[in-house]
Design a protein around this motif. Structure first.
Motif, PDB file in Angstrom:
ATOM      1  N   PRO A  24       0.845  -1.326  -0.075  1.00  0.00           N
ATOM      2  CA  PRO A  24      -0.096   0.143  -0.086  1.00  0.00           C
ATOM      3  C   PRO A  24       0.802   1.325  -0.057  1.00  0.00           C
ATOM      4  O   PRO A  24       0.413   2.325  -0.550  1.00  0.00           O
ATOM      5  CB  PRO A  24      -0.832  -0.045   1.178  1.00  0.00           C
ATOM      6  CG  PRO A  24      -0.555  -1.706   1.516  1.00  0.00           C
ATOM      7  CD  PRO A  24       0.535  -2.187   1.192  1.00  0.00           C
ATOM      8  N   VAL A  25       2.067   1.150   0.549  1.00  0.00           N
ATOM      9  CA  VAL A  25       2.870   2.269   0.635  1.00  0.00           C
ATOM     10  C   VAL A  25       3.340   2.832  -0.600  1.00  0.00           C
ATOM     11  O   VAL A  25       3.425   4.020  -0.988  1.00  0.00           O
ATOM     12  CB  VAL A  25       3.995   2.144   1.522  1.00  0.00           C
ATOM     13  CG1 VAL A  25       4.969   3.374   1.702  1.00  0.00           C
ATOM     14  CG2 VAL A  25       3.415   1.683   3.079  1.00  0.00           C
ATOM     15  N   ILE A  26       3.880   1.753  -1.483  1.00  0.00           N
ATOM     16  CA  ILE A  26       4.353   2.177  -2.766  1.00  0.00           C
ATOM     17  C   ILE A  26       3.146   2.661  -3.550  1.00  0.00           C
ATOM     18  O   ILE A  26       3.481   3.295  -4.499  1.00  0.00           O
ATOM     19  CB  ILE A  26       5.242   0.934  -3.333  1.00  0.00           C
ATOM     20  CG1 ILE A  26       6.125   1.700  -4.661  1.00  0.00           C
ATOM     21  CG2 ILE A  26       4.462  -0.102  -3.799  1.00  0.00           C
ATOM     22  CD1 ILE A  26       7.367   0.744  -5.009  1.00  0.00           C
ATOM     23  N   ALA A  27       2.201   1.813  -3.631  1.00  0.00           N
ATOM     24  CA  ALA A  27       0.865   2.277  -4.403  1.00  0.00           C
ATOM     25  C   ALA A  27       0.624   3.619  -4.125  1.00  0.00           C
ATOM     26  O   ALA A  27      -0.161   4.348  -5.353  1.00  0.00           O
ATOM     27  CB  ALA A  27      -0.067   1.379  -4.111  1.00  0.00           C
ATOM     28  N   GLN A  28       0.687   4.323  -2.943  1.00  0.00           N
ATOM     29  CA  GLN A  28       0.012   5.820  -2.762  1.00  0.00           C
ATOM     30  C   GLN A  28       1.299   6.303  -3.100  1.00  0.00           C
ATOM     31  O   GLN A  28       1.004   7.677  -3.205  1.00  0.00           O
ATOM     32  CB  GLN A  28       0.166   5.869  -1.042  1.00  0.00           C
ATOM     33  CG  GLN A  28      -0.909   4.965  -0.341  1.00  0.00           C
ATOM     34  CD  GLN A  28      -1.034   4.791   0.994  1.00  0.00           C
ATOM     35  OE1 GLN A  28      -0.121   5.290   1.703  1.00  0.00           O
ATOM     36  NE2 GLN A  28      -2.073   4.105   1.694  1.00  0.00           N
ATOM     37  N   LEU A  29       2.299   6.069  -3.828  1.00  0.00           N
ATOM     38  CA  LEU A  29       3.452   7.064  -4.159  1.00  0.00           C
ATOM     39  C   LEU A  29       3.086   7.568  -5.717  1.00  0.00           C
ATOM     40  O   LEU A  29       3.712   8.268  -6.280  1.00  0.00           O
ATOM     41  CB  LEU A  29       4.826   6.466  -4.086  1.00  0.00           C
ATOM     42  CG  LEU A  29       5.374   6.423  -2.748  1.00  0.00           C
ATOM     43  CD1 LEU A  29       6.647   5.570  -3.016  1.00  0.00           C
ATOM     44  CD2 LEU A  29       5.456   7.682  -1.930  1.00  0.00           C
ATOM     45  N   ALA A  30       1.990   6.806  -6.095  1.00  0.00           N
ATOM     46  CA  ALA A  30       1.665   7.270  -7.598  1.00  0.00           C
ATOM     47  C   ALA A  30       1.214   8.622  -7.569  1.00  0.00           C
ATOM     48  O   ALA A  30       0.622   9.180  -6.683  1.00  0.00           O
ATOM     49  CB  ALA A  30       0.211   6.497  -7.802  1.00  0.00           C
ATOM     50  N   GLY A  31       1.912   9.222  -8.657  1.00  0.00           N
ATOM     51  CA  GLY A  31       1.449  10.545  -8.765  1.00  0.00           C
ATOM     52  C   GLY A  31       2.644  11.631  -8.028  1.00  0.00           C
ATOM     53  O   GLY A  31       2.574  12.922  -8.348  1.00  0.00           O
ATOM     54  N   SER A  32       3.675  10.972  -7.678  1.00  0.00           N
ATOM     55  CA  SER A  32       4.556  11.642  -7.002  1.00  0.00           C
ATOM     56  C   SER A  32       6.122  12.006  -7.787  1.00  0.00           C
ATOM     57  O   SER A  32       6.656  12.931  -7.423  1.00  0.00           O
ATOM     58  CB  SER A  32       5.182  11.036  -5.490  1.00  0.00           C
ATOM     59  OG  SER A  32       5.856   9.844  -6.133  1.00  0.00           O
ATOM     60  N   LEU A  33       6.116  11.387  -8.639  1.00  0.00           N
ATOM     61  CA  LEU A  33       7.375  11.526  -9.694  1.00  0.00           C
ATOM     62  C   LEU A  33       7.633  12.640 -10.051  1.00  0.00           C
ATOM     63  O   LEU A  33       8.876  13.391 -10.304  1.00  0.00           O
ATOM     64  CB  LEU A  33       7.326  10.472 -10.797  1.00  0.00           C
ATOM     65  CG  LEU A  33       7.370   9.073 -10.369  1.00  0.00           C
ATOM     66  CD1 LEU A  33       7.688   8.103 -11.521  1.00  0.00           C
ATOM     67  CD2 LEU A  33       8.016   8.753  -9.253  1.00  0.00           C
ATOM     68  N   GLU A  34       6.571  13.591 -10.253  1.00  0.00           N
ATOM     69  CA  GLU A  34       6.693  15.003 -10.845  1.00  0.00           C
ATOM     70  C   GLU A  34       7.151  15.936  -9.557  1.00  0.00           C
ATOM     71  O   GLU A  34       7.539  17.071 -10.111  1.00  0.00           O
ATOM     72  CB  GLU A  34       5.315  15.502 -11.536  1.00  0.00           C
ATOM     73  CG  GLU A  34       4.345  15.407 -10.493  1.00  0.00           C
ATOM     74  CD  GLU A  34       3.009  15.999 -11.334  1.00  0.00           C
ATOM     75  OE1 GLU A  34       2.996  16.169 -12.323  1.00  0.00           O
ATOM     76  OE2 GLU A  34       1.925  16.071 -10.373  1.00  0.00           O
ATOM     77  N   ASN A  35       7.086  15.410  -8.318  1.00  0.00           N
ATOM     78  CA  ASN A  35       7.424  16.296  -7.356  1.00  0.00           C
ATOM     79  C   ASN A  35       8.771  16.508  -7.092  1.00  0.00           C
ATOM     80  O   ASN A  35       9.312  17.398  -6.185  1.00  0.00           O
ATOM     81  CB  ASN A  35       6.676  15.713  -6.310  1.00  0.00           C
ATOM     82  CG  ASN A  35       5.483  15.851  -6.255  1.00  0.00           C
ATOM     83  OD1 ASN A  35       4.757  16.378  -7.003  1.00  0.00           O
ATOM     84  ND2 ASN A  35       4.609  14.917  -5.472  1.00  0.00           N
TER      85      ASN A  35
END
Length: 603
Positions: free
Chosen positions: A43-54
């Motif tokens: 669940p932790v890595i799934a929640q990182l979706a959308g973070s790479l642009e940060n």
């Protein structure tokens, strides 16, 4: 009446002949800790979706977690698989392996966002990220492999659906596996000694090696009677698999299923086409060998079931496991002291599960992961074939050892395209060694040459025949041609006649051979057996007859892992697999040994 000799139970196998899996986990409880750790982090890595642009820090964090989880998952997978394979009747480890397989699917779904999101980062953004966080440069090739697929990776939502539907896409392969391994009703046949034996894939292979043509013919006819009864069902399972490949290739905007499959390993399609073209140009050598087989066996009519029996009257020598280890170490001295020291480590520290026991998985393989030593599964028999299997799997294990010890985790594995090269280089070195050992013993020399020629026939010619068939059925399906059983029977029979020539009768049953080959479900896998053996012929020739530079280049190949494109790795080792030269050299060696065998058998 003599008692039937039974295989030992797992608990009765001497410990020294079993692998030591405590080097992976001391106890099953330690396995459970890592399994739970992976489960908790999904669940932790799934929640990182959308973070790479940060920013660069966000990409570094996500990449690090992705690789850490993958690394731990590989370790629990290997442990569960090896525990299950050593005794498939033990329900505890059946369940353990099943749980890990489910975890693999869940992991795939949890990280399915990563590649599509990475692809949203422009080249200029990535340059900024590398400048802001120098540690990201450690993963540049890993990222570049994804960027190479730009235009073929879909949106997050679509990728998640495709990952979640992996079980559905593999339905054809799974149905074939159940039919082939469990449900097909194979009859009882008569063996060499007049005994009634239940036919199976393993028994069939043994009976085709019989010195009695009647035994070979009966096994052949009876086996294909079964496949003939189910050929329409098997045509449906194979068609499902082909449509799966063609659908995914189309959705991902590849020109063909072949291009899509080879792109996964960064292999250009001309490697595949070169193989088919060069092998077709040398089919006269196979026709010569088949005609020689007909003459030596003194048969009025040579059939497809006569292609596997030995051409040498003298029985193959017996090689115990201990003697085979000695021979392997002696043959591999040409690789230098460092390589040999690690082979000794493999032999002395229980990396190998040697003997067959009840419910043990059949066959042989090399396994392991970055954080374990390599492991080898064998089902030992005291013969020449098992000596070759030992040195073959040792080649795989040394490849894994050197890659893991010379590359960071992200590059510590190697492409499947080069996997068979390390194993068959060892085989070719052994052949050279044995031919030299028996240079004054014509009978033993004939045995080794017969083994080599049959191996080349099965690995280069036969696997290329499979590759040509696989390419054809994918192309025909893409054009809208229904892949009926009759359509595939007729094409396969014609293809078989082209490969083996007029000296052998392409029996009607051989048209059904496509229906029993599991490799046709592996998505353009088989060509790599042929390209790998051909490349290893050139490499082994250089190692045995060349200079220390050849050995050094070869060891550097083993150390390279996936740190570069596979064809580039091979160019550095001295073989350009994008050109046909290495294939031509392999056929030169085959022809030399065919000539030698012909002379010996004429005496």
């Amino acid at each position: 009446m003599a008692n039937t000799q039974k295989l030992p139970l797992r608990k009765d196998v001497p410990e020294k002949l079993t692998w030591d899996l405590t080097t992976v986990y001391k106890t099953d409880a330690d396995f459970e800790k890592d399994f739970s750790a992976v489960q908790d982090q999904l669940p932790v890595i799934a929640q990182l979706a959308g973070s790479l642009e940060n920013g660069a820090d966000a990409l570094l964090k996500a990449t690090g977690l992705y690789l850490d989880l993958n690394r731990k998952l590989e370790k629990v997978y290997v442990y569960a698989q090896l525990k299950n394979d050593q005794d498939t009747s033990e329900t505890k480890y059946q369940a353990m392996f099943s749980r890990v397989e489910s975890m693999v699917a869940k992991f795939g779904a949890a990280v399915s966002w990563f590649d599509p999101e990475l692809l949203t980062l422009s080249e200029s953004t990535m340059k900024q990220y590398y400048d802001q966080e120098p540690k990201l440069s450690d993963y540049k090739r890993l990222f570049d492999q994804t960027f190479e697929k730009r235009g073929h990776i879909l949106s997050n939502d679509v990728e998640k659906v495709l990952a979640g539907a992996s079980d559905i896409f593999s339905a054809g392969e799974k149905t074939f596996g159940i039919l082939d391994n469990t449900d097909l009703p194979f009859p009882v046949v008569t063996d060499d000694n007049g005994n009634q034996v239940q036919l199976s894939q393993g028994v069939y292979g043994i009976l085709l090696e019989s010195t009695s043509q009647a035994v070979r013919k009966q096994a052949f006819k009876k086996l294909y009677e079964v496949y003939g009864q189910f050929q329409h069902t098997l045509a449906a399972t194979l068609t499902t698999n082909v449509k799966n490949h063609n659908f995914k290739a189309q959705v991902r905007k590849y020109n063909s299923a072949l291009e899509a499959a080879l792109a996964a390993n960064e292999v250009p399609t001309n490697v595949y086409q070169n193989l088919i073209d060069v092998v077709n140009n040398h089919l006269d050598l196979l026709h010569r060998y088949v005609a020689l087989r007909k003459r030596i066996l003194d048969l009025d009519n040579l059939h497809m079931y006569d292609l596997y029996t030995s051409l040498v009257d003298k029985k193959s020598p017996k090689y115990t496991f201990d003697r085979s280890k000695e021979i392997a170490l002696d043959a591999l001295q040409v690789m230098g002291p460092d390589y040999v020291s690690h082979v000794k480590e493999e032999f002395d520290h229980r990396w190998i599960d040697v003997v067959e026991n009840q419910f043990k998985r059949s066959g042989g393989y090399s396994s392991g992961t970055y954080d374990t030593n390599p492991f080898i599964l064998l089902n030992w028999k005291d013969n020449l074939d098992n000596l070759y299997t030992l040195i073959h799997e040792t080649g795989h294990s040394m490849h894994s050892y050197y890659s893991a010890h010379n590359q960071p985790y992200q590059y510590g594995d190697y492409s499947i395209f080069v996997a068979e090269i390390a194993s068959t280089t060892n085989e070719n070195i052994l052949t050279d060694y044995l031919l030299d050992q028996f240079k004054d013993d014509p009978e033993m020399k004939k045995i080794v040459l017969n083994y080599y020629l049959d191996g080349f026939k099965g690995t280069v010619f036969r696997q290329t025949q499979f590759a040509e068939f696989e390419q054809y059925i994918h192309e025909q399906d893409a054009k809208g041609q229904p892949l009926t059983a009759d359509f595939m029977d007729n094409y396969y029979r014609d293809l078989n006649h082209k490969y083996y020539g007029d000296a052998v009768i392409s029996d009607d049953e051989i048209g059904l051979e496509w229906s029993r080959i599991p490799h046709f479900y592996y998505n353009f896998y088989v060509y790599q057996y042929a390209t790998g053996f051909a490349a290893s012929s050139t490499l082994a020739d250089g190692i045995v007859h060349g200079t220390k530079d050849n050995v050094e280049k070869y060891l550097n190949f083993l150390k390279s892992g996936s740190s570069d494109i596979p064809t580039n790795v091979m160019k550095k080792a001295g073989v350009d697999m994008t050109k046909p030269d290495y294939l031509e050299h392999a056929f030169e060696i085959f022809e030399q040994r065919l000539n030698e065998f012909e002379k010996l058998t004429m005496k």
